[in-house]
Design a protein around this motif. Structure first.
Motif, PDB file in Angstrom:
ATOM      1  N   VAL A  51       1.946   2.027  -3.657  1.00  0.00           N
ATOM      2  CA  VAL A  51       0.941   2.495  -4.609  1.00  0.00           C
ATOM      3  C   VAL A  51       0.681   3.981  -4.357  1.00  0.00           C
ATOM      4  O   VAL A  51       0.371   4.376  -3.235  1.00  0.00           O
ATOM      5  CB  VAL A  51      -0.369   1.690  -4.467  1.00  0.00           C
ATOM      6  N   TYR A 109      -7.010  -0.465  -8.576  1.00  0.00           N
ATOM      7  CA  TYR A 109      -6.076  -1.377  -7.894  1.00  0.00           C
ATOM      8  C   TYR A 109      -6.869  -2.251  -6.939  1.00  0.00           C
ATOM      9  O   TYR A 109      -7.385  -1.778  -5.937  1.00  0.00           O
ATOM     10  CB  TYR A 109      -5.013  -0.576  -7.143  1.00  0.00           C
ATOM     11  N   ARG A 112       0.834  -1.203   0.000  1.00  0.00           N
ATOM     12  CA  ARG A 112       0.000   0.000   0.000  1.00  0.00           C
ATOM     13  C   ARG A 112       0.871   1.256   0.000  1.00  0.00           C
ATOM     14  O   ARG A 112       0.500   2.277  -0.572  1.00  0.00           O
ATOM     15  CB  ARG A 112      -0.922   0.005   1.220  1.00  0.00           C
ATOM     16  N   THR A 153      -5.253  -4.735 -11.759  1.00  0.00           N
ATOM     17  CA  THR A 153      -4.677  -3.396 -11.781  1.00  0.00           C
ATOM     18  C   THR A 153      -4.847  -2.799 -13.170  1.00  0.00           C
ATOM     19  O   THR A 153      -4.555  -3.460 -14.170  1.00  0.00           O
ATOM     20  CB  THR A 153      -3.182  -3.427 -11.410  1.00  0.00           C
ATOM     21  N   PHE A 196       1.912  -3.649  -9.434  1.00  0.00           N
ATOM     22  CA  PHE A 196       2.493  -2.365  -9.046  1.00  0.00           C
ATOM     23  C   PHE A 196       2.288  -1.378 -10.191  1.00  0.00           C
ATOM     24  O   PHE A 196       2.341  -1.745 -11.363  1.00  0.00           O
ATOM     25  CB  PHE A 196       3.991  -2.547  -8.773  1.00  0.00           C
ATOM     26  N   TYR A 197       2.018  -0.126  -9.837  1.00  0.00           N
ATOM     27  CA  TYR A 197       1.976   0.924 -10.849  1.00  0.00           C
ATOM     28  C   TYR A 197       2.468   2.215 -10.223  1.00  0.00           C
ATOM     29  O   TYR A 197       2.408   2.409  -8.992  1.00  0.00           O
ATOM     30  CB  TYR A 197       0.560   1.113 -11.408  1.00  0.00           C
ATOM     31  N   SER A 198       2.965   3.115 -11.043  1.00  0.00           N
ATOM     32  CA  SER A 198       3.415   4.401 -10.539  1.00  0.00           C
ATOM     33  C   SER A 198       3.583   5.367 -11.708  1.00  0.00           C
ATOM     34  O   SER A 198       3.599   4.953 -12.876  1.00  0.00           O
ATOM     35  CB  SER A 198       4.747   4.252  -9.784  1.00  0.00           C
TER      36      SER A 198
END
Length: 417
Positions: free
Chosen positions: A187, A203, A184, A406, A213-215
């Motif tokens: 993210v 998500y 958490r 996601t 995972f993303y960013s």
């Protein structure tokens, strides 16, 4: 004189029997104390066999205990090692109640005289087979005593197993909580936005923690760097590895030259940790708001889709390389380019989306996802994600999700908008 002798003999016999009973009680107390001290099961089985052999005079015995779903001979008297290893559990259904063996079951079991099944919560825990029992009146009392002590030992060991299982479950839950907290924290709470683009994300980890995972980050030079990744494995190990990857991604990303060299550097950093035991798929894109050009590398990830304004069919972003972390060096990294001067919508997703199943067990599939993207066309990222979430929820119905979900969507404004 004979009367006196008989009297003395009876007293002497009685005293000896009382001494034996006292010894038996002491042995039972020792076993009870060992249980209270949480001694290993091996020691309890050894004390059990000694009690039956030396205190009750039983010369042949086999105790079968269920461990990890399989029956094993855990304690025995008068048996060879080869006899202990003979598989006889297929015949246990023949011995549902305490009583004489009779002429049924396996030949090895028929060599005993008596069987004592021990049940706990409607489940058989132990089968004890006794041999060389005499027809003397005390034989019945010995069987009753063996039944009692076997039940005590069996339930104690089963409680130890359940307690161990509970501790393992608690440790697992603690690990899951820690992994969830780690993930958490990785993210982003908010995604960047600008004059020329907007972003939104979905998500939904399946178990509160997953491998997705993303960013994204927008830099002062007008470049937007974003990514979606899916790491192999679950739990704390995956979360920690993702944490390591996130740190590498942004430390290398802020000093990047080309996307190809950036991805090679990411693979090197990841392989240094995984040594090839784990890997991740990655899509990384860089959008230049000055030139309206999107540059990307797809490292073994599900191909994201781009709906370009004015084009009927979405474009699948497949150019790139193999997944990261499995090899010390990637042989070749190709870079893809798309002109988004007219504007468009890109959405990246993990395989939890395409592999979502409905109550009939049918997967949502990439073809259905492609049709959904065509039908929605170019729209604001948050609106697209909201509609996609409703679409997936309706398809899933009452079925359980099979993987993490996601989605990262980016809406690009066209020139003049």
């Amino acid at each position: 004189m004979p009367t006196s002798f008989t009297h003395d003999y009876s007293v002497e016999t009685l005293e000896r029997e009382l001494g034996l009973k006292e010894l038996q009680i002491n042995r039972l107390l020792n076993i009870t104390q060992a249980i209270n001290e949480n001694r290993p099961a091996r020691e309890l089985f050894e004390m059990y066999a000694n009690f039956l052999n030396w205190d009750l005079g039983i010369r042949r015995m086999a105790l079968y205990f269920r461990r990890d779903g399989e029956w094993e001979c855990r304690s025995h008297i008068g048996l060879t090692q080869e006899e202990c290893e003979v598989v006889v559990s297929d015949c246990f259904d023949d011995y549902d109640a305490r009583g004489p063996i009779g002429n049924i079951g396996h030949p090895l079991l028929r060599s005993f005289d008596f069987v004592i099944p021990v049940t706990h919560k409607d489940e058989h825990l132990v089968y004890v087979f006794l041999g060389d029992l005499s027809d003397a009146p005390e034989a019945s009392a010995r069987v009753q005593l063996v039944t009692t002590i076997t039940h005590v030992v069996a339930v104690a060991i089963e409680n130890k197993r359940l307690f161990r299982q509970q501790l393992e479950q608690e440790r697992y839950q603690a690990e899951l909580t820690l992994a969830s907290e780690i993930q958490r924290s990785l993210v982003p709470d908010e995604l960047p936005s600008g004059k020329h683009f907007d972003m939104a994300a979905l998500y939904m980890p399946r178990f509160g923690v997953g491998g997705d995972f993303y960013s994204a980050e927008y830099f002062e030079d007008g470049r937007l760097l974003f990514c979606v990744a899916d790491i192999s494995g679950k739990g704390t190990g995956a979360a920690l590895l993702m944490s390591n990857f996130e740190a590498s991604f942004w430390s290398l990303g802020r000093s990047r030259s080309t996307l190809a060299t950036f991805v090679q550097a990411l693979n090197t950093a990841l392989y240094r940790v995984t040594r090839g035991d784990r890997f991740l798929t990655l899509f990384v894109g860089e959008y230049d708001t000055n030139t309206r050009q999107l540059t990307y590398v797809n490292a073994g990830h599900n191909p994201p889709l781009v709906v370009v304004t004015g084009c009927e069919d979405p474009i699948e972003l497949t150019v790139g390389c193999t997944f990261l972390g499995a090899f010390d060096r990637i042989p070749r990294v190709d870079t893809g380019h798309i002109d988004l001067s007219a504007g468009g919508l890109l959405f990246c997703y993990t395989d939890g989306v395409s592999e979502l199943v409905n109550p009939a067990g049918l997967m949502y599939g990439e073809e259905r996802l492609l049709k959904f993207a065509c039908a929605r066309g170019v729209c604001v990222a948050a609106e697209f994600n909201e509609r996609l979430e409703g679409e997936l929820s309706g398809y899933q119905g009452t079925a359980e999700p099979t993987d993490d979900i996601t989605v990262l969507s980016v809406h690009f404004q066209g020139v003049g908008n």
